[in-house]
Design an enzyme around this catalytic site. Structure first.
Site, mmCIF file in Angstrom:
data_model
loop_
_atom_site.group_PDB
_atom_site.id
_atom_site.type_symbol
_atom_site.label_atom_id
_atom_site.label_comp_id
_atom_site.label_asym_id
_atom_site.label_seq_id
_atom_site.Cartn_x
_atom_site.Cartn_y
_atom_site.Cartn_z
ATOM 1 N N LYS A 1 0.834 -1.206 0.000
ATOM 2 C CA LYS A 1 0.000 0.000 0.000
ATOM 3 C C LYS A 1 0.867 1.252 0.000
ATOM 4 O O LYS A 1 1.827 1.358 0.769
ATOM 5 C CB LYS A 1 -0.884 -0.005 1.256
ATOM 6 N N ASP B 1 -13.484 -0.007 2.100
ATOM 7 C CA ASP B 1 -12.652 0.937 2.858
ATOM 8 C C ASP B 1 -13.191 1.073 4.284
ATOM 9 O O ASP B 1 -13.264 2.178 4.831
ATOM 10 C CB ASP B 1 -12.554 2.304 2.162
HETATM 11 O O1 DOR Z 1 -11.049 7.938 5.363
HETATM 12 C C1 DOR Z 1 -10.106 7.163 5.412
HETATM 13 N N1 DOR Z 1 -9.869 6.415 6.506
HETATM 14 N N2 DOR Z 1 -9.277 7.083 4.377
HETATM 15 C C2 DOR Z 1 -8.141 6.375 4.436
HETATM 16 O O2 DOR Z 1 -7.406 6.384 3.488
HETATM 17 C C3 DOR Z 1 -7.755 5.663 5.671
HETATM 18 C C4 DOR Z 1 -8.918 5.368 6.494
HETATM 19 C C5 DOR Z 1 -8.549 4.980 7.902
HETATM 20 O O3 DOR Z 1 -7.719 4.096 8.072
HETATM 21 O O4 DOR Z 1 -9.117 5.552 8.837
HETATM 22 ZN ZN ZN Z 2 -8.499 2.692 3.233
HETATM 23 ZN ZN ZN Z 3 -7.310 5.319 1.295
#
Ligand code: DOR
Ligand code: ZN
Ligand code: ZN
Length: 397
Positions: A143, A266
């Site tokens: 990543k 996500d």
């Molecule tokens: O909103 C997000 N939260 N975007 C990310 O890229 C990481 C993620 C997190 O791990 O909280």
């Molecule tokens: Zn993410």
């Molecule tokens: Zn992200």
């Protein structure tokens, strides 16, 4: 101990069609797909149900180790199976971040001791872990954060980004707006295809279509498909942020026309207190991704075929996950049984995620996963999660 399971009388998703078949799973593998009725230790009556390959979520943040007040591998994996997911790929921005092979091994031990769902662990990148990246084995991707987000993993230096892309089999990249263009240029110059996390904007899509779809696999999240900047409150702050209605429509179009390859949740849990008291980025989603998209299938916004492609087949192909993503004899016994007619509301108090809330609370959805089978065992049924530590680390081709 139960060794064989027969999923009978369901309409089974095989090569784009729903066919009336019985599936015999033995020792964790699909042994037979048949019209006859083989003997089995346990039976599931799937009459009236649709049986699909277990859903794969290629992008979750289970927060273990180090941030387990938000989520841990047990609660995250329970949320996954309750959401019809049989395999997840976890991101490296834990505490500490997964930047060395030693830390990868430790995270693997945590996952194997707690996870109800099958798992793979994405490797992390920093300014100085290129040797570790070169040695890393058994990871779906490396990543790269080209924009700042949760965890201090931002890499701004272009040369470093290129070196990481060059050294990894495949990179998953968090890039927003102009960085999407940059990432594609890097990939082109290195002749390497990468995985673009969470695309959000029409202009990013235009760029991908016009300048190098052959260099990039593209992911979209449910929150960018269902919410817009008009929904903004503290709880729906995330990276990348929600965009306009026009962007949202363009994402659906790109999902249908094949520009987008996968839907990843996500899943980024933060506690309610953290959300209220500070600006933390991310929303949970591993539990609601499948019902949200099933509801869209019921409404004719996307076909079931496209859903299975983007949520089962493509994640397996892109990350070279062995024996998953398809219902075929010899593949792993990961199956999701769906009730396309079931209508239910998303309720915060019915969730398994430790953070206890969802940006989709109150959404009434039609089409829900009702039984989740992981490695040939029923792990989720009738709203309950059973046999907790059944998840295995995935293998790669
Ligand atoms: O909103 C997000 N939260 N975007 C990310 O890229 C990481 C993620 C997190 O791990 O909280
Ligand atoms: Zn993410
Ligand atoms: Zn992200």
């Amino acid at each position: 101990m139960c060794m064989s399971l027969l999923v009978e009388k369901g309409r089974v998703y095989i090569k784009g069609e729903l066919i009336n078949k019985n599936i015999l799973v033995e020792n964790g593998k699909i042994k037979k797909i048949t019209s006859s009725k083989p003997m089995a230790d346990e039976k599931i009556n799937a009459k009236g149900m649709v049986v699909v390959p277990g859903f794969i979520d290629p992008h979750v943040h289970f927060r273990d180790p180090g941030l387990t007040h938000k989520e841990d591998f047990k609660t995250g994996s329970f949320a996954a199976v309750a959401g019809g997911v049989t395999c997840i790929l976890d991101m490296p921005n834990t505490k500490p971040p997964t930047l060395t092979n030693e830390l990868l091994k430790e995270k693997g031990e945590i996952a194997s001791s707690k996870s109800a769902v099958n798992y793979g662990l994405h490797f992390g990148s920093s300014l100085d872990n290129i040797e570790e990246i070169r040695e890393a084995k058994g990871v779906p991707s490396v990543k790269i954060f080209m924009n700042a987000s949760t965890g201090n993993m931002l890499i701004e230096d272009g040369e470093t980004v290129k070196r990481i892309i060059e050294s990894a089999r495949i990179c998953s990249i968090h890039a927003e707006n102009d960085n999407v263009r940059k990432a594609i240029e890097f990939a082109k110059s290195l002749k390497k295809k990468f995985y673009l996390c969470h695309i959000t904007e029409e202009r990013e899509l235009e760029y991908v279509k016009g300048n190098g779809k052959e260099n990039v696999f593209v992911e979209v999240t449910p929150h960018h498909l269902f919410l817009t900047e008009n929904d903004q409150d503290n709880f729906v702050i995330m990276k990348p942020p929600l965009k306009s209605e026009k962007d949202r429509k363009a994402l659906w179009e790109a999902l249908r026309d094949g520009t987008i390859d996968t839907i990843g949740s996500d899943h980024a849990p933060h506690t309610i207190e953290e959300k209220i008291s500070s600006e933390v980025y991310g929303v949970p989603g591993v539990e609601t991704r499948v019902p949200l998209i099933l509801d869209a299938v019921n409404k004719g916004k996307i076909t079931l075929e496209r859903m299975v492609e983007t949520m089962c087949e493509n994640p397996a192909k892109i990350f070279k996950i062995k024996n998953k993503g398809f219902i075929e004899e010899g593949k792993d016994g990961d199956l999701t049984v769906i009730d396309m007619k079931l209508r239910k509301k998303v309720r915060n108090d019915g969730l398994f995620t430790k953070c206890g809330w969802s940006p989709f609370e109150g959404f009434e959805l039609q089409g829900w996963p009702v039984i989740t089978i992981v490695n040939g065992k029923v792990i989720f049924e009738n709203g309950e999660v059973y046999r907790e530590r059944n998840g295995k680390g995935v293998e790669y081709e």
